[in-house]
Structures are given as structure tokens and as C-alpha cells.
Design a protein around this motif. Structure first.
Motif, PDB file in Angstrom:
ATOM      1  N   ASN A 109      12.589  -3.748  24.302  1.00  0.00           N
ATOM      2  CA  ASN A 109      11.774  -3.747  23.222  1.00  0.00           C
ATOM      3  C   ASN A 109      10.358  -4.037  23.393  1.00  0.00           C
ATOM      4  O   ASN A 109       9.458  -3.375  22.745  1.00  0.00           O
ATOM      5  N   ALA A 110      10.089  -5.092  23.845  1.00  0.00           N
ATOM      6  CA  ALA A 110       8.787  -5.451  24.056  1.00  0.00           C
ATOM      7  C   ALA A 110       7.789  -4.480  24.871  1.00  0.00           C
ATOM      8  O   ALA A 110       6.673  -4.243  24.536  1.00  0.00           O
ATOM      9  N   ILE A 111       8.597  -3.952  25.922  1.00  0.00           N
ATOM     10  CA  ILE A 111       7.810  -3.078  26.768  1.00  0.00           C
ATOM     11  C   ILE A 111       7.676  -1.754  26.001  1.00  0.00           C
ATOM     12  O   ILE A 111       6.512  -0.972  26.033  1.00  0.00           O
ATOM     13  N   PHE A 112       8.744  -1.288  25.076  1.00  0.00           N
ATOM     14  CA  PHE A 112       8.629   0.119  24.396  1.00  0.00           C
ATOM     15  C   PHE A 112       7.558   0.250  23.274  1.00  0.00           C
ATOM     16  O   PHE A 112       7.040   1.179  22.848  1.00  0.00           O
ATOM     17  N   ILE A 113       7.693  -0.989  22.346  1.00  0.00           N
ATOM     18  CA  ILE A 113       7.137  -1.203  21.576  1.00  0.00           C
ATOM     19  C   ILE A 113       5.649  -0.527  21.292  1.00  0.00           C
ATOM     20  O   ILE A 113       5.103   0.256  20.187  1.00  0.00           O
ATOM     21  N   PRO A 114       4.726  -0.837  22.114  1.00  0.00           N
ATOM     22  CA  PRO A 114       3.368  -0.306  21.973  1.00  0.00           C
ATOM     23  C   PRO A 114       3.279   0.911  21.975  1.00  0.00           C
ATOM     24  O   PRO A 114       2.394   2.071  21.204  1.00  0.00           O
ATOM     25  N   TYR A 115       4.049   1.832  22.997  1.00  0.00           N
ATOM     26  CA  TYR A 115       4.157   3.144  22.988  1.00  0.00           C
ATOM     27  C   TYR A 115       4.577   3.815  21.749  1.00  0.00           C
ATOM     28  O   TYR A 115       4.229   4.849  21.357  1.00  0.00           O
ATOM     29  N   VAL A 116       5.552   3.269  21.282  1.00  0.00           N
ATOM     30  CA  VAL A 116       6.176   3.931  20.076  1.00  0.00           C
ATOM     31  C   VAL A 116       5.405   3.883  18.689  1.00  0.00           C
ATOM     32  O   VAL A 116       5.156   4.680  17.894  1.00  0.00           O
ATOM     33  N   MET A 117       4.461   2.674  18.802  1.00  0.00           N
ATOM     34  CA  MET A 117       3.620   2.571  17.861  1.00  0.00           C
ATOM     35  C   MET A 117       2.449   3.456  17.887  1.00  0.00           C
ATOM     36  O   MET A 117       2.162   4.230  16.908  1.00  0.00           O
ATOM     37  N   GLU A 118       2.097   3.580  18.981  1.00  0.00           N
ATOM     38  CA  GLU A 118       1.002   5.048  19.238  1.00  0.00           C
ATOM     39  C   GLU A 118       1.572   6.133  18.756  1.00  0.00           C
ATOM     40  O   GLU A 118       0.744   6.734  17.991  1.00  0.00           O
ATOM     41  N   PHE A 119       2.606   6.318  19.226  1.00  0.00           N
ATOM     42  CA  PHE A 119       3.248   7.763  18.930  1.00  0.00           C
ATOM     43  C   PHE A 119       3.459   7.837  17.273  1.00  0.00           C
ATOM     44  O   PHE A 119       2.993   8.723  16.762  1.00  0.00           O
ATOM     45  N   ASN A 120       3.892   6.784  16.722  1.00  0.00           N
ATOM     46  CA  ASN A 120       4.094   6.990  15.089  1.00  0.00           C
ATOM     47  C   ASN A 120       2.658   7.095  14.569  1.00  0.00           C
ATOM     48  O   ASN A 120       2.604   7.633  13.554  1.00  0.00           O
ATOM     49  N   ALA A 121       1.626   6.351  14.923  1.00  0.00           N
ATOM     50  CA  ALA A 121       0.450   5.993  14.233  1.00  0.00           C
ATOM     51  C   ALA A 121      -0.394   7.343  14.324  1.00  0.00           C
ATOM     52  O   ALA A 121      -0.955   7.761  13.467  1.00  0.00           O
ATOM     53  N   GLU A 122      -0.023   8.036  15.696  1.00  0.00           N
ATOM     54  CA  GLU A 122      -0.891   9.229  15.699  1.00  0.00           C
ATOM     55  C   GLU A 122      -0.428  10.400  14.822  1.00  0.00           C
ATOM     56  O   GLU A 122      -1.091  11.488  14.405  1.00  0.00           O
ATOM     57  N   ARG A 123       0.864  10.355  14.510  1.00  0.00           N
ATOM     58  CA  ARG A 123       1.572  11.486  13.733  1.00  0.00           C
ATOM     59  C   ARG A 123       1.892  11.281  12.330  1.00  0.00           C
ATOM     60  O   ARG A 123       2.181  12.212  11.587  1.00  0.00           O
ATOM     61  N   SER A 124       1.629   9.770  11.985  1.00  0.00           N
ATOM     62  CA  SER A 124       2.081   9.598  10.461  1.00  0.00           C
ATOM     63  C   SER A 124       0.968   8.623   9.721  1.00  0.00           C
ATOM     64  O   SER A 124       0.756   7.496  10.154  1.00  0.00           O
ATOM     65  N   GLU A 125       0.484   9.262   8.704  1.00  0.00           N
ATOM     66  CA  GLU A 125      -0.267   8.483   7.780  1.00  0.00           C
ATOM     67  C   GLU A 125       0.347   7.136   7.119  1.00  0.00           C
ATOM     68  O   GLU A 125      -0.357   6.212   7.451  1.00  0.00           O
ATOM     69  N   TYR A 126       1.629   7.351   6.969  1.00  0.00           N
ATOM     70  CA  TYR A 126       2.186   6.183   6.529  1.00  0.00           C
ATOM     71  C   TYR A 126       2.258   5.005   7.695  1.00  0.00           C
ATOM     72  O   TYR A 126       2.289   3.916   7.133  1.00  0.00           O
ATOM     73  N   ALA A 127       2.975   5.604   8.755  1.00  0.00           N
ATOM     74  CA  ALA A 127       2.988   4.406   9.770  1.00  0.00           C
ATOM     75  C   ALA A 127       1.311   3.902  10.212  1.00  0.00           C
ATOM     76  O   ALA A 127       1.418   2.642  10.259  1.00  0.00           O
ATOM     77  N   ARG A 128       0.358   4.832  10.131  1.00  0.00           N
ATOM     78  CA  ARG A 128      -1.025   3.993  10.304  1.00  0.00           C
ATOM     79  C   ARG A 128      -1.197   2.737   8.940  1.00  0.00           C
ATOM     80  O   ARG A 128      -1.768   2.098   9.407  1.00  0.00           O
ATOM     81  N   ARG A 129      -0.924   3.232   7.902  1.00  0.00           N
ATOM     82  CA  ARG A 129      -1.109   2.517   6.869  1.00  0.00           C
ATOM     83  C   ARG A 129      -0.441   1.216   7.019  1.00  0.00           C
ATOM     84  O   ARG A 129      -0.922   0.123   6.800  1.00  0.00           O
ATOM     85  N   ARG A 130       0.863   1.442   7.273  1.00  0.00           N
ATOM     86  CA  ARG A 130       1.631   0.257   7.322  1.00  0.00           C
ATOM     87  C   ARG A 130       1.464  -0.703   8.696  1.00  0.00           C
ATOM     88  O   ARG A 130       1.340  -1.960   8.564  1.00  0.00           O
ATOM     89  N   TYR A 131       1.240  -0.171   9.704  1.00  0.00           N
ATOM     90  CA  TYR A 131       0.600  -1.017  10.591  1.00  0.00           C
ATOM     91  C   TYR A 131      -0.803  -1.773  10.385  1.00  0.00           C
ATOM     92  O   TYR A 131      -0.847  -2.964  10.819  1.00  0.00           O
TER      93      TYR A 131
END
Ligand SMILES: NC(=O)c1ccc[n+]([C@@H]2O[C@H](COP(=O)([O-])OP(=O)(O)OC[C@H]3O[C@@H](n4cnc5c(N)ncnc54)[C@H](OP(=O)(O)O)[C@@H]3O)[C@@H](O)[C@H]2O)c1
Ligand SMILES: [Fe+2]
Length: 379
Positions: free
Chosen positions: A277-299
Motif C-alpha cells: 500500500n505504501a508503495i502504490f499510494i503516491p501513484y494512486v493519489m496522482e492518478f486520482n488528483a489528475e482526474r477528479s476535482e473532488y479528490a484534489r480538494r479532499r487531498y
């Protein structure tokens, strides 16, 4: 909606509450792994059960990251020899998850794993019937949150699948910080990073609510502040991260998890859950943040709670924490040829994982494949 089935007892020495909790039961089975015997907690727990006047049986060697076979091997003993009227799980997420699955097949012998597990989000599993044997969970790691969650995660072959039902959520959780203090630094790190990912994913799913948010944020802040000290063995830090793990469990019991957990479950053959999980999470966050306004706001909201500003800041903070805690690269855990040969299958299975609908963005299988590859090549 927000719910919690489990009664939580916490505090230094709270293991002794077991003697009160087992009153009225006759045959108590304690499921544990070898460290619990080695560090004396199993013996202590057995004494509390005997003091309460119950007969006690113990299994002492449950494996980490359990598979369905472990449950199948133990079942005949439960049914024919132990015949418990109460189950106690004393150990990490692995032991608690094994106990939860045992409870299902012990109480409902007609049920089959393939029918009740979330194998594929496009087909609904059979509901788990009402189960009768109560379960007390006593976590010895500070990670999985299984002591309050409704899930049991088991490997079938190389891949992990989830059984989810409030029927298997423990009735009581005992959080005694003496237990996680004996974790080696590496187990403290891996399980503690799982807590961070539980917090981040639960805060950003489509099912998050103000109630799960409170638990998630508190867990994230605690891990950020205390995990480095906890890994070094600091006693106060171990207690704080221990409670944070359960808070993150309460968060994801309600808000569920996302793409990172879907990916780590399908890569379970590579290494420990928290580390993946620790290894994958930064990539997943980048992916979500690039595509979702909601994810960006929540992060960004999480970032501000930690004293930063943006989603980008949070991704950096997570990467730096990984570096500080010496989280290995994926390419140090598995060789390129093996990884690349399995990436297609992992991506297809992750795409069908039951957690995907909760992720802020619905990924395509080829996007998940790309994320696995980016994590492997560190790009
Ligand atoms: N159900 C859920 O909601 C949920 C959520 C997230 C993750 N999980 C699952 O939980 C599992 C991971 O659980 P975990 O991170 O808690 O780790 P774990 O796999 O339960 O434990 C890892 C290792 O730590 C050792 N250990 C545990 N407690 C110790 C202690 N106090 N002192 C010394 N050694 C100790 C154990 O060694 P010994 O064998 O020697 O005892 C074990 O090998 C994975 O299978 C994951 O998929 C479940
Ligand atoms: Fe997890």
C-alpha cells in the motif's frame, strides 16, 4: 450512515478485561501466532480465561497473510475437538482475519468461500447468514483495523479476496498498547503505513461522511506525527499509533477503501500488505488528483490538517515519509520479468475488485496496468 458494531476497551493492561468478557462462556478458543506465545501474551490471556472459569484451547502458529487453506485446515479441529462457544483472536490483522473466516465456516458449514467472497464486483456474492459464535479481537499490530472492520481478507492462490459482513465484525476489541510494543520496527512500519493509507483512502472515497472523516483525519495526523518514533520503538508513539489504527478501521468500515487497496490485494504475492500500500499510494493519489476535482480538494484538506496546502503537497509528504522510513522500491521486492509477466492479470483482477466503485475515479484496466508499471519503474 455511520455504524460501529464493536465495543472497544482500551488502555495499558486492558488485556485483563478478557476475564470479565469471557464470563458465562464454557469453551474459549484463542487463535494466535507465534510472537504472542513468545512474548507471554498468550499465556496471560489463557490465565484470564481460566480465572473466569472457562475451558481454554489455543492455536499458536497462525501464518501472516493467510490463505483459504489455513482456514480449511483448522476447521475440522474447531468442529470436532475444540467446539468453542467464544473465539478470541490475539495477533495482527492476519490472525484476526483468519478468526473471522473460521467463524463463518464454523457457524455456517453450508457456506463456501467462492460464494460469499467479493471475487468480482460485477457479480454479487451470497449474503452471509446470521452467525452465533461471538468474537473478541485483541490486535498485536497497529495496522489492519480488522478488530473493528467487517472484512476478512484471504489469499486464494496469489491474490487476495474480501469477505465483507457486519456478522464477522468483532463484538469486542481490546486495545492494550503493551502488545504492539513488541513489534519489530519493520512490522511497526508496514502496519503503520497501512493505517495511513486506510485514512487517506477512507477520506477520499465516494462513501466518506463527516463521521468517517473525523476518524480518518485523526488517524492520518497521528501516523504522520508519531509513526517515525513508533518505528524506533518509542513507547508513547506505539500506544498512539495503536489507537489510530482502530480509528482508521472505523473510518474504512464505513467509508470503505479505494484503488490502492484493490491494487495491493491483487499484488499480494509480492510482499506484506502495508508495504505494498505504501508503495502504490503516491501513484494512486496522482492518478486520482489528475482526474477528479473532488479528490484534489479532499487531498488538499488532508494536506492542510498536516500544515501544508495542496494535493500535490500531500503526495510529496507521503513520498518523503516512505523515504524516511526506508520503504523499499517495488523492484527490490520482485524481479522485472516475473512482475511484467503478471501485470496484465493483476490489472484485470484489480479492475474487477469490489473497492473500485468507491474510488473517486473509475480507472480502466489499462490505466491500472500503467500504475503498476509506474510503481515498478519508479516513474
Ligand atoms: N480485515 C481487514 O479489514 C484488513 C484491513 C487491512 C489489512 N488486512 C490484512 O491484514 C494482514 C496484515 O496484518 P498486519 O499488518 O496486522 O500484520 P500481520 O500479518 O498480522 O503480522 C505481521 C507479522 O508481525 C508479527 N507480529 C505481530 N504482532 C507482533 C508483536 N506484537 N510482536 C512481535 N511480532 C508481531 C507476526 O509474527 P509471528 O507470526 O511471529 O507472530 C507476523 O508475522 C494482511 O493479510 C492484510 O491483507 C485486513
Ligand atoms: Fe489495509
Amino acid at each position: 450512515m455511520f455504524q460501529l458494531k464493536t465495543r472497544i476497551i482500551e488502555g495499558e493492561g486492558s488485556l485483563k478485561a478478557l476475564s470479565r468478557e469471557v464470563k458465562g462462556y464454557e469453551r474459549v478458543l484463542i487463535l494466535s501466532s507465534s510472537s504472542m506465545k513468545r512474548h507471554g501474551f498468550l499465556g496471560e490471556a489463557e490465565d484470564y480465561v481460566r480465572e473466569a472459569g472457562a475451558e481454554v484451547f489455543s492455536v499458536t502458529d497462525l501464518p501472516a497473510e493467510p490463505g483459504v487453506e489455513t482456514v480449511e485446515e483448522l476447521l475440522p479441529k474447531l468442529r470436532e475437538e475444540f467446539q468453542p462457544d467464544l473465539l478470541v483472536a490475539l495477533g495482527g490483522g492476519s490472525v484476526i482475519d483468519t478468526a473471522k473466516a473460521l467463524k463463518v465456516f464454523y457457524d455456517a458449514p453450508e457456506v463456501k468461500f467462492e460464494e460469499i467472497a467479493f471475487i468480482d464486483r460485477f457479480s454479487r456474492p451470497k449474503p452471509i447468514p446470521k452467525l452465533k459464535t461471538p468474537l473478541i479481537a485483541i490486535p498485536s499490530t497497529s495496522g489492519a483495523g480488522s478488530e473493528v472492520s467487517a472484512s476478512s481478507v484471504l489469499k486464494k492462490g496469489e491474490v487476495k479476496y474480501n469477505i465483507v459482513s457486519l456478522e464477522i465484525a468483532p463484538d469486542v476489541a481490546i486495545l492494550d498498547p503493551r502488545l504492539p510494543r513488541t513489534m519489530p520496527g519493520e512490522v511497526a512500519r508496514n502496519s503503520g503505513l497501512d493505517v495511513l493509507v486506510h485514512g487517506i483512502e477512507a477520506y477520499t472515497t465516494k462513501a466518506a461522511s463527516p463521521f468517517s472523516d473525523t476518524m480518518a483525519i485523526n488517524a492520518i495526523k497521528t501516523v504522520y506525527r508519531w509513526l517515525p518514533l513508533s518505528v524506533k520503538g518509542d513507547e508513547e508513539a506505539r500506544a498512539r499509533v495503536h489507537y489510530a489504527a482502530t480509528m482508521a478501521g472505523i473510518a474504512f468500515l464505513n467509508a470503505r477503501l479505494g484503488l490502492c487497496h484493490a491494487m495491493s490485494h491483487k499484488a499480494a504475492w509480492i510482499g506484506p500488505h502495508g508495504l505494498l500500500n505504501a508503495i502504490f499510494i503516491p501513484y494512486v493519489m496522482e492518478f486520482n488528483a489528475e482526474r477528479s476535482e473532488y479528490a484534489r480538494r479532499r487531498y488538499a484538506e488532508i494536506a492542510r490538517e498536516l500544515g501544508f496546502n495542496t494535493a500535490k503537497d500531500l503526495i510529496e509528504v507521503v513520498k518523503e515519509l516512505n523515504e524516511m522510513l526506508k520503504v523499499p522500491r517495488l523492484s527490490e521486492l520482485v524481479d522485472e520479468e516475473t512482475f511484467v509477466s503478471k501485470v496484465e492479470e493483476m490489472a484485470n483482477k484489480a479492475y474487477r475488485d469490489g473497492l473500485i466503485p468507491f474510488n473517486p475515479v473509475e480507472p480502466k484496466p489499462e490505466e491500472i496496468r500503467e500504475l503498476y508499471l509506474r510503481a515498478f519503474y519508479g516513474r
